[in-house]
Design a protein around this motif. Sequence first.
Motif, mmCIF file in Angstrom:
data_model
loop_
_atom_site.group_PDB
_atom_site.id
_atom_site.type_symbol
_atom_site.label_atom_id
_atom_site.label_comp_id
_atom_site.label_asym_id
_atom_site.label_seq_id
_atom_site.Cartn_x
_atom_site.Cartn_y
_atom_site.Cartn_z
ATOM 1 N N LYS A 16 0.989 -1.151 -0.163
ATOM 2 C CA LYS A 16 0.269 -0.143 -0.070
ATOM 3 C C LYS A 16 0.807 1.125 0.033
ATOM 4 C CE LYS A 16 -3.665 2.416 2.521
ATOM 5 N NZ LYS A 16 -4.507 2.362 1.347
ATOM 6 N N VAL A 17 0.513 2.249 -0.820
ATOM 7 C CA VAL A 17 1.314 3.592 -0.886
ATOM 8 C C VAL A 17 0.707 4.380 0.370
ATOM 9 C CG1 VAL A 17 1.966 5.471 -2.229
ATOM 10 C CG2 VAL A 17 1.451 3.331 -3.280
ATOM 11 N N ILE A 18 1.620 4.930 1.175
ATOM 12 C CA ILE A 18 1.274 5.894 2.051
ATOM 13 C C ILE A 18 2.120 7.175 1.946
ATOM 14 C CG2 ILE A 18 0.540 3.848 3.647
ATOM 15 C CD1 ILE A 18 3.148 4.384 5.261
ATOM 16 N N ASN A 19 1.745 8.153 2.861
ATOM 17 C CA ASN A 19 2.448 9.287 2.912
ATOM 18 C C ASN A 19 2.321 9.975 4.433
ATOM 19 O OD1 ASN A 19 -0.146 10.826 3.297
ATOM 20 N ND2 ASN A 19 -0.412 10.753 1.112
ATOM 21 N N ASP A 36 8.939 5.186 -2.021
ATOM 22 C CA ASP A 36 8.427 4.643 -3.275
ATOM 23 C C ASP A 36 9.682 4.864 -4.407
ATOM 24 O OD1 ASP A 36 6.641 3.855 -5.278
ATOM 25 O OD2 ASP A 36 6.035 5.694 -5.555
ATOM 26 N N LEU A 37 10.333 6.000 -4.177
ATOM 27 C CA LEU A 37 11.255 6.376 -4.865
ATOM 28 C C LEU A 37 12.704 6.176 -4.517
ATOM 29 C CD1 LEU A 37 10.166 10.090 -6.209
ATOM 30 C CD2 LEU A 37 10.054 7.732 -7.383
ATOM 31 N N GLY A 38 12.889 4.949 -3.794
ATOM 32 C CA GLY A 38 14.135 4.635 -2.949
ATOM 33 C C GLY A 38 15.299 4.134 -4.020
ATOM 34 N N ILE A 39 16.383 4.397 -3.382
ATOM 35 C CA ILE A 39 17.754 4.016 -4.151
ATOM 36 C C ILE A 39 18.556 3.613 -3.380
ATOM 37 C CG2 ILE A 39 19.681 5.077 -5.445
ATOM 38 C CD1 ILE A 39 18.192 7.483 -6.194
ATOM 39 N N ARG A 40 19.142 2.211 -3.678
ATOM 40 C CA ARG A 40 20.016 1.387 -3.012
ATOM 41 C C ARG A 40 19.909 0.894 -1.424
ATOM 42 N NH1 ARG A 40 25.236 0.940 -5.123
ATOM 43 N NH2 ARG A 40 25.490 1.403 -7.129
ATOM 44 N N GLY A 41 18.567 0.687 -1.226
ATOM 45 C CA GLY A 41 18.272 0.333 -0.045
ATOM 46 C C GLY A 41 18.049 1.350 0.973
ATOM 47 N N ASP A 94 6.219 9.817 -0.419
ATOM 48 C CA ASP A 94 5.496 8.692 -0.557
ATOM 49 C C ASP A 94 6.236 7.352 -0.088
ATOM 50 O OD1 ASP A 94 3.432 9.998 -1.299
ATOM 51 O OD2 ASP A 94 3.162 9.421 -3.298
ATOM 52 N N TYR A 95 5.601 6.542 0.701
ATOM 53 C CA TYR A 95 6.354 5.311 1.210
ATOM 54 C C TYR A 95 5.509 4.010 0.652
ATOM 55 C CZ TYR A 95 10.525 6.415 3.766
ATOM 56 O OH TYR A 95 11.818 6.661 4.206
ATOM 57 N N LEU A 96 6.048 3.100 0.537
ATOM 58 C CA LEU A 96 5.354 1.638 0.359
ATOM 59 C C LEU A 96 5.235 0.901 1.544
ATOM 60 C CD1 LEU A 96 6.471 0.572 -2.880
ATOM 61 C CD2 LEU A 96 4.741 1.845 -2.660
ATOM 62 N N LEU A 97 4.051 0.308 2.169
ATOM 63 C CA LEU A 97 3.963 -0.132 3.505
ATOM 64 C C LEU A 97 3.701 -1.699 2.813
ATOM 65 C CD1 LEU A 97 3.377 -0.543 6.577
ATOM 66 C CD2 LEU A 97 0.921 -0.202 6.128
ATOM 67 N N GLN A 98 4.495 -2.532 3.009
ATOM 68 C CA GLN A 98 4.655 -3.828 2.154
ATOM 69 C C GLN A 98 4.548 -4.982 3.306
ATOM 70 O OE1 GLN A 98 7.988 -4.878 -0.310
ATOM 71 N NE2 GLN A 98 6.260 -4.286 -1.789
ATOM 72 N N GLU A 99 4.036 -6.022 2.970
ATOM 73 C CA GLU A 99 4.005 -7.282 3.631
ATOM 74 C C GLU A 99 5.375 -7.841 3.664
ATOM 75 O OE1 GLU A 99 2.720 -11.793 2.319
ATOM 76 O OE2 GLU A 99 2.101 -10.081 1.147
ATOM 77 N N PHE A 100 6.119 -8.416 4.697
ATOM 78 C CA PHE A 100 7.391 -8.908 4.744
ATOM 79 C C PHE A 100 7.269 -10.377 4.278
ATOM 80 C CE2 PHE A 100 10.605 -11.088 6.973
ATOM 81 C CZ PHE A 100 11.744 -10.888 6.397
ATOM 82 N N VAL A 101 7.642 -10.679 3.156
ATOM 83 C CA VAL A 101 7.995 -12.132 2.574
ATOM 84 C C VAL A 101 8.956 -12.712 3.448
ATOM 85 C CG1 VAL A 101 8.512 -13.358 0.605
ATOM 86 C CG2 VAL A 101 7.285 -11.121 0.367
#
Length: 350
Positions: free
Chosen positions: A86-89, A115-120, A142-149
Amino acid sequence: MLQIMKKSAFLNRISVVANKVIHWEYWPVWMIYFPCFLIYPYYAFRLKSFFFFTAANPSIKNGGAFLTSKESIYNILPQVFIPQTKVINKDYSVSECLDWMTEQNVAFPIILKPDLGIRGKGVFLIHTREKLEDVLGTIEEDYLLQEFVKYKQEIGVFLVRKKNNKFDITSIVEKEFIAIEGDGKSSIEELVLAVPRFAMQFDYLKDQNGVDFQRVPTKGEYISFDPIGNHARGTMFKDGSHLKSDELTEVFNSIFAPVEGFNYGRIDVKFDDINDVISNHSLKIIELNGVFSEPGHIYDLNYTLVKAWKDLLIHFNYLYVVSGRAISQGYQPLNLIPGKNKLIAHLRAN
């Protein structure tokens, strides 16, 4: 005692600096990519475009060069292989994030990344509500909230689309996460600082993990840290060419050949067993990296700089060929001025 501690800290700093000097993987980008810069004018002249590479992946903005939205890339991929995202801010509250997690059946730990991250950069593995609240208070974009695989293994598979519309696997990199083994005498902090590669990430590790660094683990006790597979975060990259097979190539073709407008890049995937990947496609796509992808296997500690240069030139030629093919089909690369502006913004973000 204080004198010994100061000396130890000094020696640790010397060790870290020496590690950066000795191992070319930590050298400036311009040194690692030096041969590519030499041949670049020729490729640009032949394709009549300074930013010819931005045409290579037409369905990805700027081909995946510069600052490219991860969400937009996820959107072109088969969703069954993508973690819940999910995209969050900065305006999102902890409650809103937790509500989404409940709706999607996502539990801690979770990943939060730009969302626009570079090299971790700016990537967090979050284990608690309190940590989530702390991180949310710091984000601006903007950040991505994401399930940890939770699959245990991660590899980066480099794909290049050929004239016959099929992909070839040109590189596989295995990722080995930061981990230490107790000796029954040293604290976790001492064990981490004793390894220059890990010592370089010490501040990051202390910030990201709820670990008591003063604890002395028992002999043989295995301590692993946040499994975020990024080279800049201390993950060791190893040549995974032994994993390449016709069967694995077919798996990636079945997934990515139908993805129109993607022709060149590295796919970072997680899985438990390579045989399960081949037999029933049991994998998750963590990221797709476009034309600024690296064939990560070159950072294997057994690779010489000359050998890495050779493989980089091979992949740069692939990029030239793929870009030329796209341009001949009518896809236009970025013009000089907008390309220059995006390049500057990208370099500033690094």
